[in-house]
Design a protein around this motif. Sequence first.
Motif, PDB file in Angstrom:
ATOM      1  N   THR A   1       0.843  -1.188   0.000  1.00  0.00           N
ATOM      2  CA  THR A   1       0.000   0.000   0.000  1.00  0.00           C
ATOM      3  C   THR A   1       0.880   1.241   0.000  1.00  0.00           C
ATOM      4  O   THR A   1       2.088   1.145   0.224  1.00  0.00           O
ATOM      5  N   THR A   2       0.286   2.369  -0.256  1.00  0.00           N
ATOM      6  CA  THR A   2       1.043   3.609  -0.391  1.00  0.00           C
ATOM      7  C   THR A   2       1.682   4.031   0.933  1.00  0.00           C
ATOM      8  O   THR A   2       1.105   3.829   1.999  1.00  0.00           O
ATOM      9  N   VAL A   3       2.860   4.617   0.828  1.00  0.00           N
ATOM     10  CA  VAL A   3       3.521   5.189   1.997  1.00  0.00           C
ATOM     11  C   VAL A   3       3.496   6.717   1.929  1.00  0.00           C
ATOM     12  O   VAL A   3       4.039   7.372   2.803  1.00  0.00           O
ATOM     13  N   ASP A   4       2.866   7.268   0.901  1.00  0.00           N
ATOM     14  CA  ASP A   4       2.813   8.715   0.733  1.00  0.00           C
ATOM     15  C   ASP A   4       1.781   9.302   1.690  1.00  0.00           C
ATOM     16  O   ASP A   4       0.577   9.100   1.509  1.00  0.00           O
ATOM     17  N   PRO A   5       2.225  10.049   2.701  1.00  0.00           N
ATOM     18  CA  PRO A   5       1.282  10.572   3.694  1.00  0.00           C
ATOM     19  C   PRO A   5       0.372  11.665   3.157  1.00  0.00           C
ATOM     20  O   PRO A   5      -0.591  12.040   3.805  1.00  0.00           O
ATOM     21  N   ARG A   6       0.671  12.166   1.962  1.00  0.00           N
ATOM     22  CA  ARG A   6      -0.179  13.208   1.375  1.00  0.00           C
ATOM     23  C   ARG A   6      -1.391  12.633   0.657  1.00  0.00           C
ATOM     24  O   ARG A   6      -2.317  13.351   0.318  1.00  0.00           O
ATOM     25  N   THR A   7      -1.406  11.308   0.442  1.00  0.00           N
ATOM     26  CA  THR A   7      -2.517  10.690  -0.284  1.00  0.00           C
ATOM     27  C   THR A   7      -3.032   9.433   0.427  1.00  0.00           C
ATOM     28  O   THR A   7      -3.003   8.339  -0.136  1.00  0.00           O
ATOM     29  N   PRO A   8      -3.537   9.573   1.650  1.00  0.00           N
ATOM     30  CA  PRO A   8      -4.035   8.392   2.358  1.00  0.00           C
ATOM     31  C   PRO A   8      -5.235   7.761   1.655  1.00  0.00           C
ATOM     32  O   PRO A   8      -5.487   6.564   1.820  1.00  0.00           O
ATOM     33  N   GLU A   9      -5.944   8.548   0.870  1.00  0.00           N
ATOM     34  CA  GLU A   9      -7.097   8.006   0.145  1.00  0.00           C
ATOM     35  C   GLU A   9      -6.675   7.000  -0.929  1.00  0.00           C
ATOM     36  O   GLU A   9      -7.513   6.259  -1.441  1.00  0.00           O
ATOM     37  N   ALA A  10      -5.385   6.933  -1.235  1.00  0.00           N
ATOM     38  CA  ALA A  10      -4.872   5.967  -2.205  1.00  0.00           C
ATOM     39  C   ALA A  10      -4.498   4.638  -1.548  1.00  0.00           C
ATOM     40  O   ALA A  10      -4.012   3.730  -2.220  1.00  0.00           O
ATOM     41  N   SER A  11      -4.735   4.520  -0.250  1.00  0.00           N
ATOM     42  CA  SER A  11      -4.399   3.286   0.470  1.00  0.00           C
ATOM     43  C   SER A  11      -5.200   2.118  -0.085  1.00  0.00           C
ATOM     44  O   SER A  11      -6.406   2.208  -0.281  1.00  0.00           O
TER      45      SER A  11
END
Length: 151
Positions: A63-73
């Motif tokens: 899953t994504t680790v980008d904290p700016r896009t949690p909706e992409a989890s």
Amino acid sequence: MLEKRVPPLLLVLFVGAAMWGIATLTSPVPLDDTLRKVAAGVLFVVGALFPVAGLVAFRRARTTVDPRTPEASSALVCSGIYRYSRNPMYMGFALWLLAWGVYLGSGWGLLGVVFFVVYMNHFQIAPEERALRALFGDQFRAYEQRVRRWL
């Protein structure tokens, strides 16, 4: 609006620089140099374990680790270090700042850690949690009840 706009590592650098500035303008706390440096080193190493464990858990879950896009989890990670902290990466960053403050020997500089935690709670974690509640619903709500935000 500042929500999820400032990458957490950039914030750590900004706060760390501010802590250094404060340390240069204020009197140091009288501590033995060796004790201060050892304590700072231990805090830094322990702090490093948190984000590494968090990254490993996220990579395993793919899953994504980008904290700016949690909706992409694509998955709710509740295993590994996430059994103990909902935000181990941020916990590690706070420990790094604490280590830096101890190393600088600045009591006033430690206010940077407080600023970091307050900022992260309001502008990063709360928006992330809203997104995760929307994505994972009751599963995330149950996770929130089981695991603390920080530690």
